[in-house]
Scaffold this motif. Structure first.
Motif, short mmCIF file in Angstrom:
data_model
loop_
_atom_site.label_atom_id
_atom_site.label_comp_id
_atom_site.label_asym_id
_atom_site.label_seq_id
_atom_site.Cartn_x
_atom_site.Cartn_y
_atom_site.Cartn_z
N ASN A 124 1.44 -4.27 -2.21
CA ASN A 124 0.45 -4.26 -1.14
C ASN A 124 1.13 -4.34 0.23
O ASN A 124 0.79 -3.58 1.15
N TYR A 163 4.21 -3.45 0.90
CA TYR A 163 4.93 -2.18 1.06
C TYR A 163 4.00 -1.08 1.56
O TYR A 163 4.35 -0.32 2.48
N ARG A 164 2.81 -0.97 0.97
CA ARG A 164 1.85 0.06 1.40
C ARG A 164 1.50 -0.11 2.87
O ARG A 164 1.39 0.87 3.61
N GLN A 165 1.34 -1.35 3.30
CA GLN A 165 1.03 -1.61 4.71
C GLN A 165 2.21 -1.23 5.60
O GLN A 165 2.03 -0.60 6.65
N ALA A 183 4.49 0.98 4.99
CA ALA A 183 4.62 2.43 4.98
C ALA A 183 3.65 3.07 5.98
O ALA A 183 3.91 4.17 6.48
N LYS A 184 2.56 2.38 6.30
CA LYS A 184 1.59 2.85 7.29
C LYS A 184 1.92 2.36 8.70
O LYS A 184 1.18 2.62 9.64
N GLY A 185 3.00 1.57 8.82
CA GLY A 185 3.36 1.02 10.13
C GLY A 185 2.68 -0.29 10.44
O GLY A 185 2.68 -0.75 11.58
N LEU A 186 2.11 -0.93 9.43
CA LEU A 186 1.39 -2.20 9.60
C LEU A 186 2.07 -3.29 8.79
O LEU A 186 2.99 -3.04 8.03
N HIS A 217 12.05 5.95 0.68
CA HIS A 217 11.72 5.68 2.08
C HIS A 217 12.92 4.97 2.73
O HIS A 217 12.88 3.78 2.99
#
Length: 82
Positions: free
Chosen positions: A14, A16-18, A20-23, A45
């Motif tokens: 979770n 990591y996903r954030q 990857a979005k810059g958050l 990445h």
């Protein structure tokens, strides 16, 4: 695609996903930075993996991981004229 690293818990995924979005930068801690680096590498990445390596503090390195840079005597301490 190969299996996720063992350290990729649902919480790590979770975060990591954030990232990857810059958050979610505030969610990176000494306890999860290595798992996040492994997951970023797993997904190819490299920029995120490099940013996480730069983020980590030298004192946060577990014994089984190499430090990101060598310890020094202190900023400009060795080269100042006394």
């Amino acid at each position: 695609m190969s299996a996720l690293p063992d350290s990729a818990t649902p919480e790590i995924q979770n975060i990591y996903r954030q990232l990857a979005k810059g958050l979610g930068h505030e969610l990176v801690t000494d306890d999860n930075v290595f798992a996040l680096i492994d997951l970023a590498k797993h997904h190819g990445h490299e920029l995120l993996a490099r940013e996480l390596k730069e983020w980590q503090a030298p004192c946060s390195t577990p014994d089984d991981r190499p430090r990101t840079f060598a310890p020094t005597g202190g900023f400009n301490k060795e080269h100042v004229k006394h």
